[in-house]
Motif scaffolding. Structure first.
Motif, PDB file in Angstrom:
ATOM      1  N   GLU A   1       0.634  -1.246   0.135  1.00 17.03           N
ATOM      2  CA  GLU A   1       0.104  -0.048   0.064  1.00 17.03           C
ATOM      3  C   GLU A   1       0.761   1.147  -0.021  1.00 17.03           C
ATOM      4  O   GLU A   1       0.292   2.529   0.278  1.00 17.03           O
ATOM      5  N   GLN A   2       2.292   1.036  -0.085  1.00 16.17           N
ATOM      6  CA  GLN A   2       3.015   2.333   0.082  1.00 16.17           C
ATOM      7  C   GLN A   2       3.417   2.770  -1.343  1.00 16.17           C
ATOM      8  O   GLN A   2       3.885   1.832  -2.363  1.00 16.17           O
ATOM      9  N   LYS A   3       3.233   3.897  -1.831  1.00 17.74           N
ATOM     10  CA  LYS A   3       3.531   4.558  -3.220  1.00 17.74           C
ATOM     11  C   LYS A   3       4.957   4.974  -3.150  1.00 17.74           C
ATOM     12  O   LYS A   3       5.490   5.633  -2.219  1.00 17.74           O
ATOM     13  N   ILE A   4       5.786   4.287  -4.092  1.00 13.89           N
ATOM     14  CA  ILE A   4       7.229   4.673  -4.144  1.00 13.89           C
ATOM     15  C   ILE A   4       7.442   5.569  -5.395  1.00 13.89           C
ATOM     16  O   ILE A   4       7.385   5.270  -6.242  1.00 13.89           O
ATOM     17  N   ILE A   5       7.725   6.927  -4.939  1.00 18.08           N
ATOM     18  CA  ILE A   5       7.931   7.612  -6.073  1.00 18.08           C
ATOM     19  C   ILE A   5       9.433   7.674  -6.365  1.00 18.08           C
ATOM     20  O   ILE A   5      10.375   7.632  -5.611  1.00 18.08           O
ATOM     21  N   LEU A   6       9.604   7.863  -7.765  1.00 16.08           N
ATOM     22  CA  LEU A   6      10.788   7.778  -8.376  1.00 16.08           C
ATOM     23  C   LEU A   6      11.003   8.958  -8.999  1.00 16.08           C
ATOM     24  O   LEU A   6      10.719   9.352  -9.886  1.00 16.08           O
ATOM     25  N   GLU A   7      12.024   9.703  -8.179  1.00 18.07           N
ATOM     26  CA  GLU A   7      12.250  11.075  -8.240  1.00 18.07           C
ATOM     27  C   GLU A   7      13.056  11.599  -9.532  1.00 18.07           C
ATOM     28  O   GLU A   7      12.877  12.453  -9.883  1.00 18.07           O
ATOM     29  N   GLY A   8      13.685  10.472 -10.040  1.00 15.44           N
ATOM     30  CA  GLY A   8      14.628  10.732 -11.111  1.00 15.44           C
ATOM     31  C   GLY A   8      13.701  10.567 -12.433  1.00 15.44           C
ATOM     32  O   GLY A   8      14.312  11.023 -13.603  1.00 15.44           O
ATOM     33  N   ASN A   9      12.409  10.415 -12.477  1.00 19.07           N
ATOM     34  CA  ASN A   9      11.745   9.923 -13.732  1.00 19.07           C
ATOM     35  C   ASN A   9      10.926  11.004 -14.207  1.00 19.07           C
ATOM     36  O   ASN A   9       9.802  11.502 -13.146  1.00 19.07           O
ATOM     37  N   ASP A  10      11.098  11.916 -15.160  1.00 17.45           N
ATOM     38  CA  ASP A  10      10.070  12.797 -15.470  1.00 17.45           C
ATOM     39  C   ASP A  10      10.162  12.854 -16.931  1.00 17.45           C
ATOM     40  O   ASP A  10      10.658  11.869 -17.577  1.00 17.45           O
ATOM     41  N   LEU A  11       9.700  14.005 -17.574  1.00 16.09           N
ATOM     42  CA  LEU A  11       9.469  14.007 -19.259  1.00 16.09           C
ATOM     43  C   LEU A  11      10.971  14.073 -19.771  1.00 16.09           C
ATOM     44  O   LEU A  11      10.906  13.943 -21.068  1.00 16.09           O
ATOM     45  N   THR A  12      12.007  14.534 -19.043  1.00 13.33           N
ATOM     46  CA  THR A  12      13.336  14.746 -19.834  1.00 13.33           C
ATOM     47  C   THR A  12      14.248  13.816 -19.248  1.00 13.33           C
ATOM     48  O   THR A  12      15.334  13.855 -19.742  1.00 13.33           O
ATOM     49  N   HIS A  13      14.173  13.117 -18.032  1.00 13.07           N
ATOM     50  CA  HIS A  13      15.166  12.169 -17.523  1.00 13.07           C
ATOM     51  C   HIS A  13      14.466  10.956 -17.264  1.00 13.07           C
ATOM     52  O   HIS A  13      13.279  10.659 -17.117  1.00 13.07           O
TER      53      HIS A  13
END
Length: 470
Positions: free
Chosen positions: A167-179
Protein backbone atom coordinates in the motif's frame (compact mmCIF):
# COMPACT_ATOMS: atom_id res chain seq x y z
CA UNK A 1 4.92 -38.92 29.61
CA UNK A 2 8.28 -39.46 27.84
CA UNK A 3 6.54 -41.73 25.37
CA UNK A 4 3.95 -39.03 24.65
CA UNK A 5 6.66 -36.40 24.10
CA UNK A 6 8.57 -38.77 21.81
CA UNK A 7 5.43 -39.47 19.78
CA UNK A 8 4.66 -35.73 19.53
CA UNK A 9 8.23 -35.05 18.35
CA UNK A 10 8.00 -37.73 15.70
CA UNK A 11 4.72 -36.27 14.48
CA UNK A 12 6.25 -32.78 14.37
CA UNK A 13 9.24 -33.99 12.34
CA UNK A 14 6.93 -35.90 10.03
CA UNK A 15 4.70 -32.86 9.60
CA UNK A 16 7.69 -30.59 8.93
CA UNK A 17 9.09 -33.02 6.43
CA UNK A 18 5.81 -33.15 4.53
CA UNK A 19 5.59 -29.35 4.57
CA UNK A 20 9.07 -29.10 3.07
CA UNK A 21 8.07 -31.48 0.29
CA UNK A 22 5.56 -28.96 -1.05
CA UNK A 23 7.15 -27.56 -4.19
CA UNK A 24 7.93 -23.90 -4.56
CA UNK A 25 6.02 -22.42 -7.49
CA UNK A 26 7.35 -19.74 -9.81
CA UNK A 27 4.82 -18.47 -12.36
CA UNK A 28 6.29 -16.04 -14.90
CA UNK A 29 3.78 -14.18 -17.07
CA UNK A 30 5.20 -12.19 -19.97
CA UNK A 31 3.22 -9.23 -21.30
CA UNK A 32 2.19 -9.26 -24.99
CA UNK A 33 4.79 -11.89 -25.91
CA UNK A 34 3.69 -13.84 -28.98
CA UNK A 35 3.72 -17.59 -29.52
CA UNK A 36 6.61 -17.19 -31.95
CA UNK A 37 8.77 -14.75 -29.95
CA UNK A 38 10.89 -17.47 -28.28
CA UNK A 39 13.60 -19.63 -29.76
CA UNK A 40 11.84 -22.69 -28.36
CA UNK A 41 8.85 -21.78 -30.54
CA UNK A 42 10.75 -20.94 -33.71
CA UNK A 43 11.99 -17.37 -33.24
CA UNK A 44 14.95 -16.72 -35.55
CA UNK A 45 15.86 -13.07 -34.92
CA UNK A 46 15.92 -12.82 -31.11
CA UNK A 47 17.95 -15.03 -28.81
CA UNK A 48 16.18 -16.40 -25.70
CA UNK A 49 18.64 -18.95 -24.28
CA UNK A 50 17.32 -19.04 -20.70
CA UNK A 51 13.68 -19.65 -21.57
CA UNK A 52 14.78 -22.13 -24.22
CA UNK A 53 16.70 -23.93 -21.46
CA UNK A 54 13.48 -24.19 -19.45
CA UNK A 55 11.88 -25.88 -22.45
CA UNK A 56 14.80 -28.30 -22.88
CA UNK A 57 14.64 -29.20 -19.20
CA UNK A 58 10.86 -29.45 -19.06
CA UNK A 59 7.69 -29.68 -21.12
CA UNK A 60 6.75 -27.38 -23.99
CA UNK A 61 3.04 -27.07 -24.74
CA UNK A 62 1.94 -26.38 -28.31
CA UNK A 63 -1.83 -25.90 -27.82
CA UNK A 64 -2.09 -23.84 -24.65
CA UNK A 65 -4.13 -20.64 -24.52
CA UNK A 66 -4.33 -17.38 -22.59
CA UNK A 67 -7.49 -16.33 -20.75
CA UNK A 68 -8.30 -14.00 -23.63
CA UNK A 69 -6.51 -11.61 -25.96
CA UNK A 70 -6.04 -8.59 -23.69
CA UNK A 71 -4.45 -7.97 -20.30
CA UNK A 72 -6.87 -7.63 -17.37
CA UNK A 73 -9.43 -10.34 -18.24
CA UNK A 74 -6.68 -12.77 -19.18
CA UNK A 75 -5.10 -12.27 -15.75
CA UNK A 76 -8.49 -12.56 -14.06
CA UNK A 77 -8.95 -15.91 -15.79
CA UNK A 78 -5.55 -17.07 -14.55
CA UNK A 79 -6.15 -15.95 -10.96
CA UNK A 80 -9.71 -17.30 -10.67
CA UNK A 81 -9.55 -20.49 -12.73
CA UNK A 82 -12.52 -19.35 -14.81
CA UNK A 83 -12.87 -18.55 -18.50
CA UNK A 84 -14.05 -15.12 -19.64
CA UNK A 85 -17.68 -16.17 -19.79
CA UNK A 86 -17.58 -16.56 -16.00
CA UNK A 87 -14.57 -14.72 -14.54
CA UNK A 88 -15.26 -11.44 -12.74
CA UNK A 89 -13.07 -9.06 -14.79
CA UNK A 90 -13.78 -9.40 -18.52
CA UNK A 91 -12.35 -6.22 -19.97
CA UNK A 92 -9.90 -3.37 -19.46
CA UNK A 93 -12.31 -1.11 -17.58
CA UNK A 94 -10.40 1.89 -16.30
CA UNK A 95 -10.82 3.61 -12.94
CA UNK A 96 -9.64 7.21 -12.52
CA UNK A 97 -7.20 8.52 -11.53
CA UNK A 98 -5.46 5.14 -11.32
CA UNK A 99 -6.44 1.49 -11.57
CA UNK A 100 -8.90 -0.91 -13.19
CA UNK A 101 -12.18 -2.56 -12.19
CA UNK A 102 -11.33 -4.49 -9.00
CA UNK A 103 -12.01 -8.13 -8.31
CA UNK A 104 -14.91 -8.35 -5.86
CA UNK A 105 -14.58 -9.46 -2.23
CA UNK A 106 -16.38 -12.69 -3.14
CA UNK A 107 -13.83 -13.67 -5.81
CA UNK A 108 -11.48 -16.47 -4.78
CA UNK A 109 -7.97 -16.47 -6.24
CA UNK A 110 -5.14 -18.92 -6.72
CA UNK A 111 -2.96 -16.87 -4.37
CA UNK A 112 -5.56 -17.05 -1.59
CA UNK A 113 -5.79 -20.83 -1.91
CA UNK A 114 -2.01 -21.26 -1.84
CA UNK A 115 -1.60 -18.86 1.07
CA UNK A 116 -4.17 -20.83 3.06
CA UNK A 117 -2.12 -23.96 2.28
CA UNK A 118 0.95 -22.48 3.98
CA UNK A 119 2.66 -20.75 1.06
CA UNK A 120 4.46 -17.41 1.27
CA UNK A 121 3.03 -15.45 -1.64
CA UNK A 122 4.53 -12.60 -3.65
CA UNK A 123 3.68 -10.80 -6.89
CA UNK A 124 6.15 -8.59 -8.75
CA UNK A 125 5.24 -6.71 -11.92
CA UNK A 126 1.84 -5.62 -13.26
CA UNK A 127 -1.39 -6.35 -11.40
CA UNK A 128 -4.33 -4.56 -13.08
CA UNK A 129 -7.10 -6.28 -11.07
CA UNK A 130 -7.81 -3.67 -8.42
CA UNK A 131 -6.25 -0.49 -7.14
CA UNK A 132 -4.64 -0.17 -3.71
CA UNK A 133 -7.37 0.03 -1.06
CA UNK A 134 -10.01 -1.72 -3.17
CA UNK A 135 -11.40 -5.25 -2.89
CA UNK A 136 -9.13 -6.34 -5.75
CA UNK A 137 -5.80 -5.06 -4.41
CA UNK A 138 -3.06 -7.74 -4.38
CA UNK A 139 -2.81 -7.80 -0.58
CA UNK A 140 -6.56 -8.51 -0.40
CA UNK A 141 -6.36 -11.27 -2.97
CA UNK A 142 -3.81 -13.50 -1.30
CA UNK A 143 -0.42 -11.86 -1.80
CA UNK A 144 1.75 -11.18 1.25
CA UNK A 145 4.01 -8.99 -0.87
CA UNK A 146 3.41 -6.94 -4.00
CA UNK A 147 5.84 -4.63 -5.77
CA UNK A 148 5.32 -3.01 -9.14
CA UNK A 149 2.58 -1.35 -11.17
CA UNK A 150 -0.83 -1.69 -9.64
CA UNK A 151 -2.46 0.00 -12.65
CA UNK A 152 -1.84 -1.44 -16.10
CA UNK A 153 -2.33 1.99 -17.66
CA UNK A 154 0.66 3.22 -15.65
CA UNK A 155 2.66 0.23 -16.88
CA UNK A 156 2.73 1.66 -20.39
CA UNK A 157 5.69 3.68 -19.14
CA UNK A 158 8.96 1.97 -18.26
CA UNK A 159 10.24 5.06 -16.47
CA UNK A 160 7.14 5.78 -14.36
CA UNK A 161 6.78 8.44 -11.72
CA UNK A 162 5.95 5.81 -9.09
CA UNK A 163 5.51 2.15 -8.27
CA UNK A 164 3.67 0.45 -5.39
CA UNK A 165 5.04 -1.65 -2.54
CA UNK A 166 1.88 -3.16 -1.09
CA UNK A 167 0.00 0.00 0.00
CA UNK A 168 3.05 2.29 -0.07
CA UNK A 169 3.52 4.57 -3.07
CA UNK A 170 7.19 4.57 -4.07
CA UNK A 171 8.05 7.85 -5.81
CA UNK A 172 10.77 7.57 -8.46
CA UNK A 173 12.25 11.04 -8.20
CA UNK A 174 14.55 10.77 -11.22
CA UNK A 175 11.83 9.98 -13.76
CA UNK A 176 10.04 12.80 -15.58
CA UNK A 177 9.50 13.99 -19.13
CA UNK A 178 13.17 14.75 -19.76
CA UNK A 179 15.04 12.27 -17.55
CA UNK A 180 15.04 8.50 -17.31
CA UNK A 181 16.92 7.43 -14.23
CA UNK A 182 15.16 4.37 -12.84
CA UNK A 183 14.05 1.59 -15.21
CA UNK A 184 11.09 -0.10 -13.57
CA UNK A 185 11.72 -3.70 -14.76
CA UNK A 186 15.11 -3.67 -13.03
CA UNK A 187 13.66 -2.34 -9.76
CA UNK A 188 10.92 -4.97 -9.84
CA UNK A 189 13.39 -7.77 -10.58
CA UNK A 190 15.47 -6.82 -7.54
CA UNK A 191 12.43 -7.23 -5.31
CA UNK A 192 11.50 -10.58 -6.87
CA UNK A 193 14.98 -11.97 -6.19
CA UNK A 194 14.84 -10.62 -2.63
CA UNK A 195 11.56 -12.48 -2.13
CA UNK A 196 13.28 -15.76 -3.03
CA UNK A 197 16.09 -15.03 -0.58
CA UNK A 198 13.67 -14.17 2.21
CA UNK A 199 11.51 -17.26 1.76
CA UNK A 200 14.11 -19.88 0.87
CA UNK A 201 13.29 -22.00 3.93
CA UNK A 202 9.54 -22.25 3.35
CA UNK A 203 7.30 -23.10 0.40
CA UNK A 204 6.58 -20.03 -1.70
CA UNK A 205 4.45 -18.94 -4.63
CA UNK A 206 6.30 -16.35 -6.69
CA UNK A 207 4.14 -14.69 -9.35
CA UNK A 208 6.06 -12.53 -11.82
CA UNK A 209 3.69 -10.71 -14.20
CA UNK A 210 6.52 -8.84 -15.91
CA UNK A 211 5.71 -5.82 -18.07
CA UNK A 212 8.21 -6.92 -20.73
CA UNK A 213 7.87 -6.65 -23.73
CA UNK A 214 4.63 -4.63 -23.51
CA UNK A 215 4.35 -1.27 -25.28
CA UNK A 216 5.68 1.35 -25.07
CA UNK A 217 8.96 0.20 -26.57
CA UNK A 218 11.52 1.68 -24.26
CA UNK A 219 14.67 0.83 -22.39
CA UNK A 220 18.21 1.82 -21.56
CA UNK A 221 20.72 1.67 -24.37
CA UNK A 222 22.72 -1.04 -22.60
CA UNK A 223 24.16 -4.41 -23.59
CA UNK A 224 20.72 -5.81 -24.48
CA UNK A 225 20.04 -2.93 -26.86
CA UNK A 226 23.57 -2.88 -28.32
CA UNK A 227 23.27 -6.57 -29.13
CA UNK A 228 20.53 -5.71 -31.67
CA UNK A 229 21.19 -2.03 -32.41
CA UNK A 230 22.47 -2.66 -35.93
CA UNK A 231 20.79 -6.00 -36.62
CA UNK A 232 17.71 -4.85 -38.52
CA UNK A 233 16.66 -2.31 -41.09
CA UNK A 234 14.71 0.35 -39.23
CA UNK A 235 12.17 3.00 -40.05
CA UNK A 236 12.38 5.81 -37.47
CA UNK A 237 9.28 5.80 -35.28
CA UNK A 238 8.10 9.10 -33.84
CA UNK A 239 5.73 8.66 -30.93
CA UNK A 240 3.74 5.67 -29.82
CA UNK A 241 0.46 6.99 -28.49
CA UNK A 242 1.17 6.21 -24.87
CA UNK A 243 1.17 9.68 -23.43
CA UNK A 244 3.71 12.23 -22.18
CA UNK A 245 7.32 11.26 -22.52
CA UNK A 246 6.77 8.90 -25.41
CA UNK A 247 8.65 11.03 -27.92
CA UNK A 248 11.32 12.57 -25.70
CA UNK A 249 14.74 12.45 -27.34
CA UNK A 250 17.11 9.71 -26.24
CA UNK A 251 14.57 6.92 -25.92
CA UNK A 252 15.57 3.91 -27.96
CA UNK A 253 11.94 3.45 -29.02
CA UNK A 254 11.98 6.72 -30.98
CA UNK A 255 14.83 5.70 -33.25
CA UNK A 256 14.95 1.92 -33.59
CA UNK A 257 11.76 0.15 -32.54
CA UNK A 258 12.79 -3.28 -33.83
CA UNK A 259 16.09 -3.24 -31.95
CA UNK A 260 14.32 -1.95 -28.85
CA UNK A 261 11.71 -4.72 -28.96
CA UNK A 262 14.39 -7.38 -29.41
CA UNK A 263 16.33 -5.89 -26.50
CA UNK A 264 13.22 -6.01 -24.28
CA UNK A 265 12.65 -9.68 -25.05
CA UNK A 266 16.35 -10.36 -24.43
CA UNK A 267 16.17 -8.52 -21.10
CA UNK A 268 13.12 -10.54 -20.06
CA UNK A 269 14.97 -13.74 -20.95
CA UNK A 270 18.00 -12.61 -18.92
CA UNK A 271 15.75 -11.96 -15.92
CA UNK A 272 14.36 -15.48 -16.21
CA UNK A 273 17.98 -16.66 -16.16
CA UNK A 274 18.63 -14.64 -12.99
CA UNK A 275 15.70 -16.32 -11.27
CA UNK A 276 16.94 -19.77 -12.30
CA UNK A 277 20.44 -18.92 -11.10
CA UNK A 278 19.17 -17.67 -7.73
CA UNK A 279 17.07 -20.81 -7.21
CA UNK A 280 20.07 -22.95 -8.15
CA UNK A 281 22.44 -21.06 -5.85
CA UNK A 282 20.07 -21.56 -2.92
CA UNK A 283 19.62 -25.27 -3.66
CA UNK A 284 15.92 -24.85 -4.46
CA UNK A 285 15.70 -26.05 -8.06
CA UNK A 286 15.09 -29.69 -7.12
CA UNK A 287 11.88 -28.66 -5.38
CA UNK A 288 10.63 -25.82 -7.57
CA UNK A 289 8.04 -25.91 -10.34
CA UNK A 290 8.52 -23.14 -12.91
CA UNK A 291 5.85 -22.06 -15.39
CA UNK A 292 6.53 -19.57 -18.17
CA UNK A 293 3.77 -18.16 -20.37
CA UNK A 294 2.32 -14.91 -21.80
CA UNK A 295 -0.95 -13.08 -21.19
CA UNK A 296 -2.01 -12.79 -24.86
CA UNK A 297 -0.67 -12.45 -28.37
CA UNK A 298 1.82 -9.85 -29.62
CA UNK A 299 0.96 -6.16 -29.82
CA UNK A 300 1.43 -3.64 -32.64
CA UNK A 301 1.57 -0.44 -30.55
CA UNK A 302 4.54 1.86 -30.15
CA UNK A 303 6.24 0.82 -33.36
CA UNK A 304 6.23 -2.91 -32.59
CA UNK A 305 6.41 -5.07 -35.70
CA UNK A 306 5.03 -8.57 -35.06
CA UNK A 307 5.02 -9.42 -38.76
CA UNK A 308 8.76 -8.78 -39.04
CA UNK A 309 9.55 -11.04 -36.07
CA UNK A 310 6.85 -13.62 -36.90
CA UNK A 311 5.68 -13.03 -33.35
CA UNK A 312 2.41 -14.90 -33.87
CA UNK A 313 4.33 -18.00 -34.89
CA UNK A 314 2.60 -18.22 -38.26
CA UNK A 315 -0.89 -18.07 -36.78
CA UNK A 316 -3.52 -15.54 -37.80
CA UNK A 317 -4.05 -12.50 -35.61
CA UNK A 318 -2.42 -10.54 -32.82
CA UNK A 319 -3.44 -9.05 -29.48
CA UNK A 320 -7.21 -8.34 -29.31
CA UNK A 321 -8.00 -11.00 -31.92
CA UNK A 322 -9.60 -14.30 -30.96
CA UNK A 323 -7.87 -16.02 -33.84
CA UNK A 324 -5.00 -18.27 -32.76
CA UNK A 325 -2.36 -15.54 -32.92
CA UNK A 326 -4.21 -13.51 -30.31
CA UNK A 327 -4.73 -16.25 -27.74
CA UNK A 328 -2.41 -19.22 -28.34
CA UNK A 329 0.56 -18.68 -26.06
CA UNK A 330 3.94 -20.19 -25.28
CA UNK A 331 3.59 -22.38 -22.20
CA UNK A 332 6.56 -24.14 -20.60
CA UNK A 333 6.73 -26.14 -17.37
CA UNK A 334 9.94 -27.28 -15.68
CA UNK A 335 9.73 -29.45 -12.57
CA UNK A 336 12.85 -31.49 -11.98
CA UNK A 337 12.22 -35.17 -11.31
CA UNK A 338 8.49 -34.84 -12.05
CA UNK A 339 8.28 -33.51 -15.62
CA UNK A 340 10.39 -35.35 -18.16
CA UNK A 341 12.95 -33.08 -19.78
CA UNK A 342 12.69 -32.25 -23.46
CA UNK A 343 9.06 -33.27 -23.85
CA UNK A 344 6.28 -31.66 -25.88
CA UNK A 345 2.55 -31.80 -25.20
CA UNK A 346 -0.38 -31.08 -27.49
CA UNK A 347 -2.82 -30.98 -24.54
CA UNK A 348 -5.40 -28.29 -25.35
CA UNK A 349 -5.47 -26.25 -22.15
CA UNK A 350 -5.89 -22.66 -21.04
CA UNK A 351 -5.21 -20.28 -18.18
CA UNK A 352 -8.21 -21.52 -16.20
CA UNK A 353 -6.49 -24.92 -15.93
CA UNK A 354 -3.56 -23.50 -13.97
CA UNK A 355 -5.46 -23.03 -10.69
CA UNK A 356 -6.81 -26.60 -10.40
CA UNK A 357 -3.43 -27.99 -11.46
CA UNK A 358 -1.53 -26.08 -8.77
CA UNK A 359 -4.04 -26.86 -6.02
CA UNK A 360 -3.79 -30.51 -7.08
CA UNK A 361 0.01 -30.41 -6.88
CA UNK A 362 0.20 -28.58 -3.55
CA UNK A 363 -2.71 -30.22 -1.76
CA UNK A 364 -4.35 -26.81 -1.33
CA UNK A 365 -8.09 -26.57 -0.94
CA UNK A 366 -9.89 -26.85 -4.26
CA UNK A 367 -11.61 -23.79 -5.65
CA UNK A 368 -15.31 -23.34 -4.95
CA UNK A 369 -15.79 -23.25 -8.73
CA UNK A 370 -13.49 -23.58 -11.71
CA UNK A 371 -13.86 -24.08 -15.45
CA UNK A 372 -10.47 -25.74 -15.49
CA UNK A 373 -9.12 -29.26 -15.28
CA UNK A 374 -5.88 -30.34 -13.66
CA UNK A 375 -3.24 -31.21 -16.22
CA UNK A 376 -1.01 -32.86 -13.61
CA UNK A 377 -1.38 -36.24 -15.39
CA UNK A 378 0.03 -34.63 -18.54
CA UNK A 379 2.97 -33.22 -16.59
CA UNK A 380 3.89 -36.42 -14.80
CA UNK A 381 2.67 -39.05 -17.25
CA UNK A 382 0.73 -40.66 -14.40
CA UNK A 383 -3.03 -41.11 -14.34
CA UNK A 384 -5.68 -40.31 -16.92
CA UNK A 385 -5.80 -36.80 -18.29
CA UNK A 386 -9.25 -35.22 -18.41
CA UNK A 387 -9.94 -33.34 -21.63
CA UNK A 388 -12.10 -30.29 -22.18
CA UNK A 389 -15.29 -30.67 -24.19
CA UNK A 390 -14.48 -27.19 -25.42
CA UNK A 391 -12.49 -24.04 -24.62
CA UNK A 392 -14.24 -20.64 -24.64
CA UNK A 393 -13.16 -17.00 -24.90
CA UNK A 394 -14.75 -13.57 -24.91
CA UNK A 395 -13.35 -10.20 -25.94
CA UNK A 396 -15.32 -7.10 -24.97
CA UNK A 397 -13.80 -4.35 -27.12
CA UNK A 398 -14.14 -3.60 -30.86
CA UNK A 399 -17.78 -4.66 -30.88
CA UNK A 400 -17.26 -7.85 -28.88
CA UNK A 401 -16.10 -11.29 -29.94
CA UNK A 402 -16.58 -14.92 -28.90
CA UNK A 403 -14.56 -18.00 -29.78
CA UNK A 404 -14.72 -21.73 -29.09
CA UNK A 405 -12.23 -24.51 -29.69
CA UNK A 406 -13.83 -27.96 -29.81
CA UNK A 407 -11.32 -30.65 -30.69
CA UNK A 408 -9.72 -29.45 -33.91
CA UNK A 409 -12.63 -27.17 -34.73
CA UNK A 410 -12.44 -23.44 -34.03
CA UNK A 411 -15.43 -21.09 -34.12
CA UNK A 412 -15.18 -17.28 -34.04
CA UNK A 413 -18.06 -14.80 -33.86
CA UNK A 414 -17.50 -11.08 -34.50
CA UNK A 415 -19.53 -7.97 -33.52
CA UNK A 416 -21.38 -9.79 -30.77
CA UNK A 417 -22.68 -6.58 -29.17
CA UNK A 418 -24.55 -5.71 -32.37
CA UNK A 419 -25.83 -9.21 -33.00
CA UNK A 420 -25.53 -11.82 -30.24
CA UNK A 421 -26.70 -14.51 -32.66
CA UNK A 422 -24.55 -13.42 -35.56
CA UNK A 423 -22.74 -15.74 -37.97
CA UNK A 424 -19.97 -18.01 -36.71
CA UNK A 425 -16.79 -18.45 -38.73
CA UNK A 426 -15.54 -22.06 -38.64
CA UNK A 427 -12.00 -23.36 -39.12
CA UNK A 428 -10.47 -26.82 -39.05
CA UNK A 429 -7.21 -26.29 -37.15
CA UNK A 430 -5.87 -29.72 -38.13
CA UNK A 431 -6.05 -28.85 -41.83
CA UNK A 432 -5.97 -25.07 -41.59
CA UNK A 433 -4.02 -23.92 -38.50
CA UNK A 434 -3.70 -20.40 -39.94
CA UNK A 435 -7.51 -20.04 -40.09
CA UNK A 436 -7.63 -19.03 -43.73
CA UNK A 437 -10.60 -21.10 -44.92
CA UNK A 438 -13.99 -20.45 -43.32
CA UNK A 439 -15.80 -23.78 -43.74
CA UNK A 440 -18.98 -22.86 -41.86
CA UNK A 441 -21.26 -23.30 -44.88
CA UNK A 442 -20.10 -26.89 -45.38
CA UNK A 443 -20.48 -27.89 -41.71
CA UNK A 444 -23.82 -26.63 -40.36
CA UNK A 445 -23.99 -29.24 -37.58
CA UNK A 446 -20.59 -28.17 -36.21
CA UNK A 447 -21.60 -24.51 -36.41
CA UNK A 448 -24.77 -25.26 -34.48
CA UNK A 449 -22.73 -26.96 -31.76
CA UNK A 450 -20.43 -23.93 -31.60
CA UNK A 451 -23.45 -21.66 -31.19
CA UNK A 452 -24.74 -23.84 -28.36
CA UNK A 453 -21.40 -23.71 -26.56
CA UNK A 454 -21.19 -19.92 -26.94
CA UNK A 455 -24.64 -19.55 -25.38
CA UNK A 456 -23.89 -22.10 -22.64
CA UNK A 457 -20.50 -20.67 -21.64
CA UNK A 458 -21.52 -17.01 -21.41
CA UNK A 459 -23.14 -15.70 -18.24
CA UNK A 460 -24.00 -12.04 -18.70
CA UNK A 461 -22.21 -9.58 -16.41
CA UNK A 462 -23.79 -6.23 -15.43
CA UNK A 463 -20.28 -4.74 -15.20
CA UNK A 464 -19.07 -6.15 -18.53
CA UNK A 465 -22.19 -6.64 -20.68
CA UNK A 466 -21.67 -8.49 -23.95
CA UNK A 467 -24.76 -10.14 -25.43
CA UNK A 468 -27.62 -8.49 -23.53
CA UNK A 469 -30.86 -10.36 -22.98
CA UNK A 470 -31.33 -13.16 -25.47
Amino acid sequence: MKKQWLLAGMLLISSFGMAQQKPNIVLILADDLGYGDLGAYGQQKIKTPNIDRLARNGMRFTSFYAGTSVCAPSRSSLMTGQHTGHTYVRGNKEIQPEGQEPLADSVQTLAQLLKAAGYATGAFGKWGLGMVGTSGAPDRKGFDTFFGYNCQRQSHRYYPTHLWSNEQKIILEGNDLTHKAEYAPELIQEQALAFIDKNKNKPFFLFIPTVLPHAELQGPEDEFYRQYENSFEEKPHRGNGYGPGATVGGYASVEKPRATFAAMVARMDAQVGQIIDRLTKLGLMDNTLIIFTSDNGPHKEGGADPAFFNSSGGFRGVKRDLYEGGIRTPFIVQWKGKVKAGTTSAFAGAFWDILPTLTDITGAEKARYTDGVSFLPTLTGKGKQLQHDYLYWEFHEDGGRQAVRMGNWKGVRQQVKKNADGPVELYNLAKDPKEQQNVAAANPAIVKKMQQYMAEAHVESPIFPLTGAR
